[in-house]
Write a protein that holds these residues in place. Sequence first.
Motif, PDB file in Angstrom:
ATOM      1  N   HIS A 116      -2.320   4.688  -5.157  1.00 11.70           N
ATOM      2  CA  HIS A 116      -1.653   5.957  -5.369  1.00 11.70           C
ATOM      3  C   HIS A 116      -1.363   5.530  -7.713  1.00 11.70           C
ATOM      4  O   HIS A 116      -1.040   4.468  -7.510  1.00 11.70           O
ATOM      5  N   GLN A 117      -2.410   6.651  -7.924  1.00  9.96           N
ATOM      6  CA  GLN A 117      -2.402   6.210  -8.709  1.00  9.96           C
ATOM      7  C   GLN A 117      -0.683   6.514  -9.845  1.00  9.96           C
ATOM      8  O   GLN A 117      -0.203   7.476  -9.085  1.00  9.96           O
ATOM      9  N   ILE A 118      -0.402   5.836 -10.713  1.00 11.09           N
ATOM     10  CA  ILE A 118       0.517   5.709 -11.940  1.00 11.09           C
ATOM     11  C   ILE A 118       0.287   6.393 -12.791  1.00 11.09           C
ATOM     12  O   ILE A 118       1.608   7.708 -14.141  1.00 11.09           O
ATOM     13  N   ARG A 119      -1.115   5.966 -13.180  1.00  9.64           N
ATOM     14  CA  ARG A 119      -0.759   6.239 -14.636  1.00  9.64           C
ATOM     15  C   ARG A 119      -1.568   5.624 -15.364  1.00  9.64           C
ATOM     16  O   ARG A 119      -2.533   4.764 -14.934  1.00  9.64           O
ATOM     17  N   TRP A 120      -3.229   6.863 -15.816  1.00 10.58           N
ATOM     18  CA  TRP A 120      -3.785   6.457 -16.298  1.00 10.58           C
ATOM     19  C   TRP A 120      -3.953   7.347 -17.992  1.00 10.58           C
ATOM     20  O   TRP A 120      -4.594   7.877 -17.900  1.00 10.58           O
ATOM     21  N   SER A 121      -4.574   6.332 -18.601  1.00  8.00           N
ATOM     22  CA  SER A 121      -4.795   6.508 -20.710  1.00  8.00           C
ATOM     23  C   SER A 121      -5.812   5.727 -21.134  1.00  8.00           C
ATOM     24  O   SER A 121      -5.979   4.979 -20.645  1.00  8.00           O
ATOM     25  N   VAL A 122      -6.586   6.705 -21.373  1.00  6.01           N
ATOM     26  CA  VAL A 122      -7.647   6.135 -22.701  1.00  6.01           C
ATOM     27  C   VAL A 122      -7.386   6.170 -24.208  1.00  6.01           C
ATOM     28  O   VAL A 122      -7.025   7.537 -24.467  1.00  6.01           O
ATOM     29  N   SER A 123      -7.678   5.883 -24.477  1.00  2.00           N
ATOM     30  CA  SER A 123      -7.767   5.645 -26.475  1.00  2.00           C
ATOM     31  C   SER A 123      -8.013   4.796 -26.433  1.00  2.00           C
ATOM     32  O   SER A 123      -8.883   3.638 -26.478  1.00  2.00           O
ATOM     33  N   PRO A 124      -8.524   4.729 -28.293  1.00  2.00           N
ATOM     34  CA  PRO A 124      -9.527   3.477 -29.322  1.00  2.00           C
ATOM     35  C   PRO A 124      -9.127   2.135 -28.797  1.00  2.00           C
ATOM     36  O   PRO A 124     -10.193   0.741 -28.712  1.00  2.00           O
ATOM     37  N   ASP A 125      -7.738   2.234 -29.189  1.00  2.00           N
ATOM     38  CA  ASP A 125      -7.274   0.361 -28.729  1.00  2.00           C
ATOM     39  C   ASP A 125      -6.820  -0.086 -27.154  1.00  2.00           C
ATOM     40  O   ASP A 125      -6.626  -1.222 -27.303  1.00  2.00           O
ATOM     41  N   LEU A 126      -6.239   0.919 -26.347  1.00  2.00           N
ATOM     42  CA  LEU A 126      -5.936   0.957 -25.298  1.00  2.00           C
ATOM     43  C   LEU A 126      -6.034   1.856 -24.704  1.00  2.00           C
ATOM     44  O   LEU A 126      -5.870   2.426 -24.603  1.00  2.00           O
ATOM     45  N   ASP A 127      -7.274   1.378 -23.484  1.00  2.00           N
ATOM     46  CA  ASP A 127      -7.247   2.055 -21.856  1.00  2.00           C
ATOM     47  C   ASP A 127      -5.602   1.029 -21.325  1.00  2.00           C
ATOM     48  O   ASP A 127      -5.775   0.022 -21.038  1.00  2.00           O
ATOM     49  N   GLU A 128      -4.983   2.160 -20.313  1.00  2.00           N
ATOM     50  CA  GLU A 128      -4.766   1.380 -19.716  1.00  2.00           C
ATOM     51  C   GLU A 128      -4.105   2.212 -17.617  1.00  2.00           C
ATOM     52  O   GLU A 128      -4.676   4.035 -17.717  1.00  2.00           O
ATOM     53  N   LEU A 129      -5.069   1.180 -16.729  1.00  2.00           N
ATOM     54  CA  LEU A 129      -4.493   2.137 -15.577  1.00  2.00           C
ATOM     55  C   LEU A 129      -3.415   1.658 -14.781  1.00  2.00           C
ATOM     56  O   LEU A 129      -3.007  -0.075 -14.959  1.00  2.00           O
ATOM     57  N   LYS A 130      -2.229   2.355 -14.127  1.00  2.00           N
ATOM     58  CA  LYS A 130      -1.177   1.448 -13.223  1.00  2.00           C
ATOM     59  C   LYS A 130      -1.237   2.476 -12.397  1.00  2.00           C
ATOM     60  O   LYS A 130      -1.571   3.333 -11.716  1.00  2.00           O
ATOM     61  N   TYR A 131      -1.105   1.587 -10.862  1.00  2.00           N
ATOM     62  CA  TYR A 131      -1.703   2.356 -10.079  1.00  2.00           C
ATOM     63  C   TYR A 131      -0.511   1.346  -8.437  1.00  2.00           C
ATOM     64  O   TYR A 131      -0.102  -0.493  -8.937  1.00  2.00           O
ATOM     65  N   SER A 132      -0.486   1.310  -7.384  1.00  2.00           N
ATOM     66  CA  SER A 132       0.514   0.820  -6.242  1.00  2.00           C
ATOM     67  C   SER A 132      -0.216   1.608  -5.155  1.00  2.00           C
ATOM     68  O   SER A 132      -0.291   2.169  -4.427  1.00  2.00           O
ATOM     69  N   ASN A 133      -0.243  -0.258  -4.482  1.00  2.00           N
ATOM     70  CA  ASN A 133      -0.815   0.121  -2.815  1.00  2.00           C
ATOM     71  C   ASN A 133       0.054  -0.605  -1.638  1.00  2.00           C
ATOM     72  O   ASN A 133       0.915  -1.240  -1.979  1.00  2.00           O
ATOM     73  N   PRO A 134       0.373   0.303  -1.195  1.00  2.00           N
ATOM     74  CA  PRO A 134       1.054  -0.424   0.484  1.00  2.00           C
ATOM     75  C   PRO A 134       0.587  -1.218   0.837  1.00  2.00           C
ATOM     76  O   PRO A 134      -0.328  -1.371   1.638  1.00  2.00           O
ATOM     77  N   SER A 135       0.300  -2.482   0.812  1.00  2.00           N
ATOM     78  CA  SER A 135      -0.411  -3.275   1.068  1.00  2.00           C
ATOM     79  C   SER A 135      -0.258  -3.502   2.242  1.00  2.00           C
ATOM     80  O   SER A 135      -1.035  -4.302   3.415  1.00  2.00           O
ATOM     81  N   TYR A 136       0.932  -4.464   2.380  1.00  2.00           N
ATOM     82  CA  TYR A 136       1.762  -3.988   4.007  1.00  2.00           C
ATOM     83  C   TYR A 136       2.849  -3.804   4.291  1.00  2.00           C
ATOM     84  O   TYR A 136       3.320  -2.975   3.551  1.00  2.00           O
ATOM     85  N   ASP A 137       3.447  -3.569   5.220  1.00  2.00           N
ATOM     86  CA  ASP A 137       3.851  -3.130   6.059  1.00  2.00           C
ATOM     87  C   ASP A 137       5.792  -3.035   5.000  1.00  2.00           C
ATOM     88  O   ASP A 137       6.417  -1.841   4.854  1.00  2.00           O
ATOM     89  N   ASN A 138       5.997  -4.422   4.619  1.00  2.00           N
ATOM     90  CA  ASN A 138       6.939  -4.953   3.748  1.00  2.00           C
ATOM     91  C   ASN A 138       6.667  -5.224   2.604  1.00  2.00           C
ATOM     92  O   ASN A 138       7.423  -6.132   1.812  1.00  2.00           O
ATOM     93  N   LEU A 139       5.532  -4.623   2.237  1.00  2.00           N
ATOM     94  CA  LEU A 139       5.071  -5.663   0.339  1.00  2.00           C
ATOM     95  C   LEU A 139       4.177  -4.111   0.168  1.00  2.00           C
ATOM     96  O   LEU A 139       2.865  -3.931   0.372  1.00  2.00           O
ATOM     97  N   ASP A 140       4.701  -4.280  -1.249  1.00  2.00           N
ATOM     98  CA  ASP A 140       3.341  -3.296  -2.595  1.00  2.00           C
ATOM     99  C   ASP A 140       3.105  -3.873  -3.100  1.00  2.00           C
ATOM    100  O   ASP A 140       3.847  -4.967  -3.992  1.00  2.00           O
ATOM    101  N   HIS A 141       2.035  -3.661  -3.230  1.00  2.00           N
ATOM    102  CA  HIS A 141       1.421  -4.320  -4.926  1.00  2.00           C
ATOM    103  C   HIS A 141       1.111  -3.735  -5.972  1.00  2.00           C
ATOM    104  O   HIS A 141       0.314  -2.261  -5.736  1.00  2.00           O
TER     105      HIS A 141
END
Length: 648
Positions: A479-504
């Motif tokens: 699930h995407q949390i943030r996606w932004s693009v600019s000349p100096d900084l591009d950023e992606l932030k997401y979360s994945n429910p990798s395991y039943d008891n742990l998110d990455h």
Amino acid sequence: MKTGILLTALLVATAFLNPVFAGDTPKVYEILNLDFPGFEKVKQHVENKDYTKAQEALLDYYRQRTSIKHPDVNREDKQKMKGKRLDESTLEKANNGLKHHFFVHKGYGYFDFGDTINWQYWPVKDNEIRWQLNRMYWWIPMGEAYWSTGDEKYAKEWVWQMRDWIKDNPRGLSKENDRFAWRPLETARRVQDQTNLFNYFIDSPNFTADFLVEFLVNYYVHAECIRQNYSERGNHLLFEAQRLIYAGGFFPEFINAGTWRKEGIDILNTEIEKQVYADGMQYELSLNYHIAAINIFLKALYMAQLCNMEDEFPKSYSACIENMIIAIANASFPDYTYPMFSDAKRVSDGSMQKNYQSWLKVFPDNEVIRYFATKGKNGNAPGHLSKGLTNSGIYTFRNGWKKDATVLILKASPPAFWHSQPDNGTFELWVKGRNFMPDAGCYVYSGDDEIMKLRNWYRQTKVHQTLTLNNENINVDAHQIRWSVSPDLDELKYSNPSYDNLDHERNVFFVDQSFFVLVDKAIGKGTGQVDLHYQLIEGNANVNAKAKSIATTFDDGNNVIIRCFGPKTMELIEEEGKVSYSYRKEIERPAVAFRQPKPDGKTVKFITVICPFDGQKAPEIKAAFITSKDNKEQVELVVNGKKHLLDI
């Protein structure tokens, strides 16, 4: 009439169709529209029950037929091919095919199937060998060799092999044989290819009136088999629908030809909406199948145009295809290759340029497609650099479109299916003409336990550029949390429910369009061993366990360093690394994991800096988590003396 041969063909049909044949007299004419223009003599002889003359009239009709056009092979092209030198691979397939040394799969080469052809021979228990044997990859080369040389040996052998296959592979022979010989995908492949073969061989004296009847009966059986056994979903269903359109378009004389065309068009109109995300990516998220889907949709459209049925596709259909083409352009490297996510394999720039050239014919006003079709000589590159395909979860960070660019393409996707791997977070990194961090690939598809063991090694999460708990495979649903693009900084932030008891949770920063910072968090109650895995291109690498880094050492000075910062107890572990660029071929490569115990529910955090550099001396890198004055978590890092603060 050779009633024995005909009866064999008819038995194949009656084995699984509602009876369209009855008694000892062939009723092939019941599956043909005898009122079709040009069938007047055929109909007259059938009404007189003179089936021998009916066959001869039928053969004469097809040899005189000029109104039907084929998308790829037309009989008027024969003179152009006369004396044309074939490439060595095509000629080898054709000539080996004469000896029954069949090319069944590029991962294995040729197998000898014997003088009488054992169509059930299974030399290696890889399912693809049995499936792809029944696609007859050597038959079209035999047709090309026939047109090039005029040598009847190719036509004679093809007719013999076709009859032999029909005789030895009736549907219902066995459950196992049906699984391989009559799987809908292979059946559909034969439906498509036999339209080419018909044009190659119809004028040969070996293509007799008796054989024509066998051919038509067998072809009708194939098309109806597809209709009765459509795949549930995915690219297989697309292939089946497109090839049914081919059947109805190339053989409009069949009574069900209109039904075939309509069903195929209806399926594709439905599936293009189901299978293609709004961002243009096909939902299996394996990029070679994405390209296959583009070509399926376009082939169907082209055949519909030849049948004057183009209006059956809405304008949104071609618009979606155009969007799919732009999507693959965004998800590709400057040499036209794309990540080997899931079951994708490495492609050549030549094959991809041919695709763009073909696509340009359909979309001549698209200047981006023109740019790729001409390798940048004409048209325009996309007007952006980094691009997020946010529905499918394919994110591209780039600082240019030329070969000297830096490009990272990452997958953080929703769930897919069979071709997809448990690999969310994985990525490939291209810098100045070199892919430094290729995906593992897939190596092999399916088969017995030994084959599946080989396949499953490449499917492991731990052989991808991502995070694991106890080296177990992850769930995929980012699930995407943030996606932004600019000349100096591009950023992606997401979360994945990798395991039943742990998110990455992962942040990816592209800083100053020059290097990357990844922040990975293992969040949740799960305990055990957390590993952050990275794999490099094949070749030597300098592993520094103390500095927690690994760097390439290429003599040309184009290199990359990966350095990780984490808890004091974090270790660098060297792992087994392999990459497979093509089927059944693998190469060893450097691979490491940054390992940290997780004894409780506290979050485990890592900072990874991936920095390209010139020469043999890597840049000085420092990084740490800090808390800002307004109580926000940040990463403070210094690269080559320059300080950066990144908000997490």
